[in-house]
Design an enzyme around this catalytic site. Sequence first.
Site, PDB file in Angstrom:
ATOM      1  N   CYS A 124     -13.716   0.612  18.789  1.00  0.00           N
ATOM      2  CA  CYS A 124     -13.434  -0.833  18.793  1.00  0.00           C
ATOM      3  C   CYS A 124     -13.970  -1.526  20.036  1.00  0.00           C
ATOM      4  CB  CYS A 124     -11.936  -1.086  18.641  1.00  0.00           C
ATOM      5  SG  CYS A 124     -11.337  -0.550  17.033  1.00  0.00           S
ATOM      6  N   HIS A 269     -11.505  -8.606  20.214  1.00  0.00           N
ATOM      7  CA  HIS A 269     -11.769  -7.678  19.116  1.00  0.00           C
ATOM      8  C   HIS A 269     -10.690  -7.908  18.056  1.00  0.00           C
ATOM      9  CE1 HIS A 269     -11.904  -4.234  16.630  1.00  0.00           C
ATOM     10  NE2 HIS A 269     -10.814  -3.695  17.153  1.00  0.00           N
ATOM     11  N   ASN A 299     -10.366  -5.283  10.260  1.00  0.00           N
ATOM     12  CA  ASN A 299     -10.878  -4.759  11.526  1.00  0.00           C
ATOM     13  C   ASN A 299     -12.212  -4.071  11.250  1.00  0.00           C
ATOM     14  OD1 ASN A 299     -11.460  -3.205  13.785  1.00  0.00           O
ATOM     15  ND2 ASN A 299      -9.353  -2.520  14.107  1.00  0.00           N
TER      16      ASN A 299
HETATM   17  N1  COA Z   1       1.875  -1.229   2.784  1.00  0.00           N
HETATM   18  C1  COA Z   1       3.208  -1.122   2.669  1.00  0.00           C
HETATM   19  N2  COA Z   1       3.959  -0.359   3.468  1.00  0.00           N
HETATM   20  C2  COA Z   1       3.327   0.321   4.441  1.00  0.00           C
HETATM   21  C3  COA Z   1       1.928   0.249   4.618  1.00  0.00           C
HETATM   22  C4  COA Z   1       1.201  -0.561   3.730  1.00  0.00           C
HETATM   23  N3  COA Z   1      -0.131  -0.697   3.825  1.00  0.00           N
HETATM   24  N4  COA Z   1       1.601   1.038   5.646  1.00  0.00           N
HETATM   25  C5  COA Z   1       2.729   1.582   6.117  1.00  0.00           C
HETATM   26  N5  COA Z   1       3.778   1.148   5.388  1.00  0.00           N
HETATM   27  C6  COA Z   1       5.182   1.492   5.555  1.00  0.00           C
HETATM   28  C7  COA Z   1       5.399   2.780   6.290  1.00  0.00           C
HETATM   29  O1  COA Z   1       5.320   3.865   5.405  1.00  0.00           O
HETATM   30  C8  COA Z   1       6.763   2.589   6.857  1.00  0.00           C
HETATM   31  O2  COA Z   1       7.720   2.830   5.858  1.00  0.00           O
HETATM   32  P1  COA Z   1       9.121   3.546   6.179  1.00  0.00           P
HETATM   33  O3  COA Z   1       9.793   2.614   7.152  1.00  0.00           O
HETATM   34  O4  COA Z   1       9.762   3.632   4.866  1.00  0.00           O
HETATM   35  O5  COA Z   1       8.758   4.846   6.805  1.00  0.00           O
HETATM   36  C9  COA Z   1       6.833   1.101   7.178  1.00  0.00           C
HETATM   37  O6  COA Z   1       5.788   0.491   6.377  1.00  0.00           O
HETATM   38  C10 COA Z   1       6.570   0.775   8.630  1.00  0.00           C
HETATM   39  O7  COA Z   1       5.439   1.503   9.058  1.00  0.00           O
HETATM   40  P2  COA Z   1       4.914   1.422  10.528  1.00  0.00           P
HETATM   41  O8  COA Z   1       3.702   2.267  10.661  1.00  0.00           O
HETATM   42  O9  COA Z   1       6.062   1.673  11.466  1.00  0.00           O
HETATM   43  O10 COA Z   1       4.539  -0.121  10.596  1.00  0.00           O
HETATM   44  P3  COA Z   1       4.161  -0.994  11.833  1.00  0.00           P
HETATM   45  O11 COA Z   1       5.070  -2.129  11.910  1.00  0.00           O
HETATM   46  O12 COA Z   1       3.910  -0.194  13.061  1.00  0.00           O
HETATM   47  O13 COA Z   1       2.748  -1.593  11.385  1.00  0.00           O
HETATM   48  C11 COA Z   1       0.416  -1.308  11.844  1.00  0.00           C
HETATM   49  C12 COA Z   1       1.666  -0.714  11.191  1.00  0.00           C
HETATM   50  C13 COA Z   1      -0.709  -0.308  11.695  1.00  0.00           C
HETATM   51  C14 COA Z   1       0.054  -2.598  11.163  1.00  0.00           C
HETATM   52  C15 COA Z   1       0.700  -1.595  13.333  1.00  0.00           C
HETATM   53  O14 COA Z   1       1.297  -0.494  13.951  1.00  0.00           O
HETATM   54  C16 COA Z   1      -0.544  -1.949  14.087  1.00  0.00           C
HETATM   55  O15 COA Z   1      -1.168  -2.948  13.807  1.00  0.00           O
HETATM   56  N6  COA Z   1      -0.921  -1.189  15.105  1.00  0.00           N
HETATM   57  C17 COA Z   1      -2.115  -1.444  15.859  1.00  0.00           C
HETATM   58  C18 COA Z   1      -3.248  -1.021  15.042  1.00  0.00           C
HETATM   59  C19 COA Z   1      -4.565  -1.389  15.615  1.00  0.00           C
HETATM   60  O16 COA Z   1      -4.703  -2.387  16.256  1.00  0.00           O
HETATM   61  N7  COA Z   1      -5.534  -0.538  15.347  1.00  0.00           N
HETATM   62  C20 COA Z   1      -6.847  -0.740  15.731  1.00  0.00           C
HETATM   63  C21 COA Z   1      -6.981  -0.460  17.164  1.00  0.00           C
HETATM   64  S1  COA Z   1      -8.392  -1.128  17.726  1.00  0.00           S
END
Ligand code: COA
Length: 342
Positions: A124, A269, A299
């Site tokens: 990224c 980004h 992304n």
């Molecule tokens: N649709 C529906 N539910 C989903 C899902 C989707 N696409 N992806 C995950 N879930 C569920 C999980 O299984 C989890 O369920 P549970 O509570 O029953 O176990 C719940 O949603 C929460 O998951 P979690 O991973 O804790 O969610 P989050 O709030 O952390 O959001 C991201 C996930 C990835 C959106 C977030 O962590 C994020 O944006 N992180 C940074 C990512 C990033 O910037 N990456 C690039 C770096 S450059």
Amino acid sequence: MGFKEKQMTMYNSKIIGLGHYVPEQIVTNEDLSKIMDTNDAWIQERTGIKERHWIAEGSEDTSAVMGAKAARIAIERAGLTTKDIDFIVFATLSPDYFFPGCGVQIQDMLDMKTVGAIDIRNQCSGFVYAISTADQFIKTGMYKNVLVIGAEFHSNGLDKTTRGRGVSVIFGDGAGAAVLTREEDTTKGILSTHLHSEGAYADKLIVESPSIRNWVPELMANPDDISYFPYMDGQFVFKNAVVRFSEVIIEGLAKNNLSKEDIDMLIPHQANLRISQFIQRKFGLSDNQVFNNIQKYGNTTAASIPIALTEAWEQGKVKDGDTVVLAAFGSGFTWGSVIIKW
Ligand code: COA
């Protein structure tokens, strides 16, 4: 000019052409909910993403092909031809081949002279690292015109089942390119670049295989091994991203005796709209001072800043004399910023 003076001559570089290309096929959140257990509300609430472009089956597009398409536009807008380009820097985490890199494919696809070409593998932060690399070659006078490309073909490598939904809904395909040239006025153009890494967290956002450590025969021998899909510890990445984005923007401003009030346009980004909004609030910037387009593209990793910068410039949101800040954070971890006087 005496030898000593000549030695000390340093140039700046400036961006004189921008272009982007995304594949035709749009995949909405609704489309994804038909192939995995997800929904539009979850994706928008957590990431801000509404849709992304994924290369359609049978398309000729790849990272290199999309990069070449974006590059052609950038070179034309720079008022140059491919023969004027002295060097190619290509940033991607999804190259067409394990080796050689995409940069050399660009040299061939654009029918260029046998100029040098390198690939940057900084995920990224790839475009920020690529701009910084190009800038060093121009600063020293080694090259005059450098083509910088960021391109990603994520969709073929994502786990598009419910198992992979935490990652696969986030990423999109696309490419962006910039042409940098020599600027003799060192108060203009790219003022400084700032690069960092922290390899202790390499395993927090990673595609482990296939790798020489875990090559295809070993992978195939173990059907439970899905280390060829991206793994991300989303919350850990999020927490580190907001801290590092802030630090590296502050570092860049301080280096140039600028303050947050001097920022005309911040192009972060496009990792997650929530990260951009956090940074916007932290720096007290208005909606007109931060450019976001993750809603349309997801992304696109190394392509996200050049796509956003191209759109911002096309919309007249990046103008002569503006202080423009680029900032990125991603896998590695790697992060960086670029401070530009446009
Ligand atoms: N649709 C529906 N539910 C989903 C899902 C989707 N696409 N992806 C995950 N879930 C569920 C999980 O299984 C989890 O369920 P549970 O509570 O029953 O176990 C719940 O949603 C929460 O998951 P979690 O991973 O804790 O969610 P989050 O709030 O952390 O959001 C991201 C996930 C990835 C959106 C977030 O962590 C994020 O944006 N992180 C940074 C990512 C990033 O910037 N990456 C690039 C770096 S450059």
